[in-house]
Design an enzyme around this catalytic site. Structure first.
Site, PDB file in Angstrom:
ATOM      1  CB  SER A   1      63.659  68.721 104.823  1.00  0.00           C
ATOM      2  OG  SER A   1      64.533  68.649 103.781  1.00  0.00           O
TER       3      SER A   1
ATOM      4  CG  ASP B   1      60.408  61.409 100.730  1.00  0.00           C
ATOM      5  OD1 ASP B   1      61.420  60.749 101.089  1.00  0.00           O
ATOM      6  OD2 ASP B   1      60.399  62.574 100.918  1.00  0.00           O
TER       7      ASP B   1
ATOM      8  CG  HIS C   1      63.159  64.160 103.085  1.00  0.00           C
ATOM      9  ND1 HIS C   1      62.070  64.284 102.146  1.00  0.00           N
ATOM     10  CD2 HIS C   1      63.619  65.220 103.184  1.00  0.00           C
ATOM     11  CE1 HIS C   1      61.770  65.560 101.869  1.00  0.00           C
ATOM     12  NE2 HIS C   1      63.004  66.422 102.604  1.00  0.00           N
TER      13      HIS C   1
END
Length: 334
Positions: free
Chosen positions: A71, A236, A239
């Site tokens: 990610s 969040d 990240h």
């Protein structure tokens, strides 16, 4: 420990535990607490940053940049394509090379190192258009999903070898320091830092042995990340934010350019910048202690430790889509 992990990967050894068995119960309990906190916000799915960058430099044959990984490589946590690592690196590379850059990002959020085989196959599927240089950012999910480190680096080593055989230069951004995640509490924070650093060092060893280069991402680039967690993390708290990705890309860009012969190389090492030639395992261990450090192969079994001058990428000036006619401003930073 990093050398043992790398040796286990090379010779088919089993998983080497990075955390003692007595700590497993406590670790799992802390993981559950961390997950509740980390999940407080929902990071947006990463936008597509693929495309052609730097058209202001003419219609010459573009460089082909491939991006692989998880990610972090995909750019999860930002909403604009121009804020993803692929777009930032392509824009910066175009500005330095004064040449268009075509970028293809095959990274997958949630991916572990065992997904690299699929990603490399996808990137090399068109034999008439092979990448000039590739960036790999992987490892965090290997740690959080407790993949045996020997298995993790075995997959990375295979991926680097396949890309190098295809003629691509390879730069690996090693496993980030998971101890920087704000909702992670002690003792998990200490364990996460220890495990991720050991994996990063082992990644460095196998990458250099396969002819690639590494840049230690560490705590996503040191004091800036520690001093400004609200700016560097996405919603969040896990990240990176746009500024966090710009900071990481700023550290990767000089090595990316150097791999293509686009960065000036001094005849002598700069002792003032702690540059040195060390045994590869020692270089790997040294690099994980200072984010942004490059390790590249010298004459075996030695490796070159470098701290290149970074070029700041101004993420706020990037567009939502690949720039058509201009490249972002980059300024040298000591």
């Amino acid at each position: 420990m990093a050398r043992r992990i790398a040796a286990g990967a090379a010779y088919g050894g089993g998983g080497i535990g990075l955390v003692g068995v007595a700590a497993v119960g406590l670790l799992l309990a802390e993981v559950q607490l961390a997950k509740r906190s980390v999940g407080g916000g929902l990071a947006p799915l990463p936008p597509r940053g693929d495309g052609l960058y730097g058209l202001a430099f003419g219609r010459t044959q573009p460089l082909f940049l491939g991006v692989l990984g998880d990610s972090t490589a995909a750019g999860q946590g930002v909403r604009r394509a121009g804020q993803t690592p692929a777009a930032l690196l392509a824009s910066g590379l175009a500005a330095v090379a004064e040449r268009p850059v075509d970028v293809v990002n095959v990274a997958l959020p949630g991916a572990r190192s065992d997904d690299l085989e699929r990603q490399v196959t996808l990137l090399l599927s068109d034999t008439s258009r092979l990448p000039d240089v590739c960036v790999i950012m992987i490892g965090a999910n290997d740690v959080t999903h407790r993949m045996p480190p020997t298995e993790s680096v075995r997959h990375l080593s295979s991926a680097v070898r396949r890309l190098r055989t295809a003629g691509a230069e390879v730069v690996v951004g090693t496993c980030p320091d998971l101890g920087t995640i704000e909702p992670v509490y002690q003792p998990l924070r200490w364990l996460a830092r220890r495990v991720s650093r050991q994996l990063a060092a082992a990644q460095t060893i196998v990458t250099v042995e396969q002819g690639g280069r590494t840049v230690s991402l560490g705590d996503l680039l040191g004091p800036e990340f520690a001093a400004n967690p609200r700016e560097m993390f996405s919603v969040d708290n896990y990240h990176p934010s746009a500024e966090g990705y710009a900071t990481a890309s700023m550290a990767l860009l000089p090595t990316l350019c150097a791999a293509l012969g686009l960065w000036p190389e001094a005849d002598r090492l700069d002792a003032a910048r702690d540059e040195d030639v060390l045994p590869v395992a020692q270089a790997a261990a040294t690099a994980v202690r200072e984010a942004g450090t490059e390790v590249t192969a010298a004459r075996a079994p030695w490796a070159l430790l470098k701290h290149r001058r970074r070029r700041r990428i101004r993420a706020e000036h990037l567009e939502d889509h690949p720039p058509r006619g201009t490249a972002p401003a980059v300024t040298e930073r000591p």
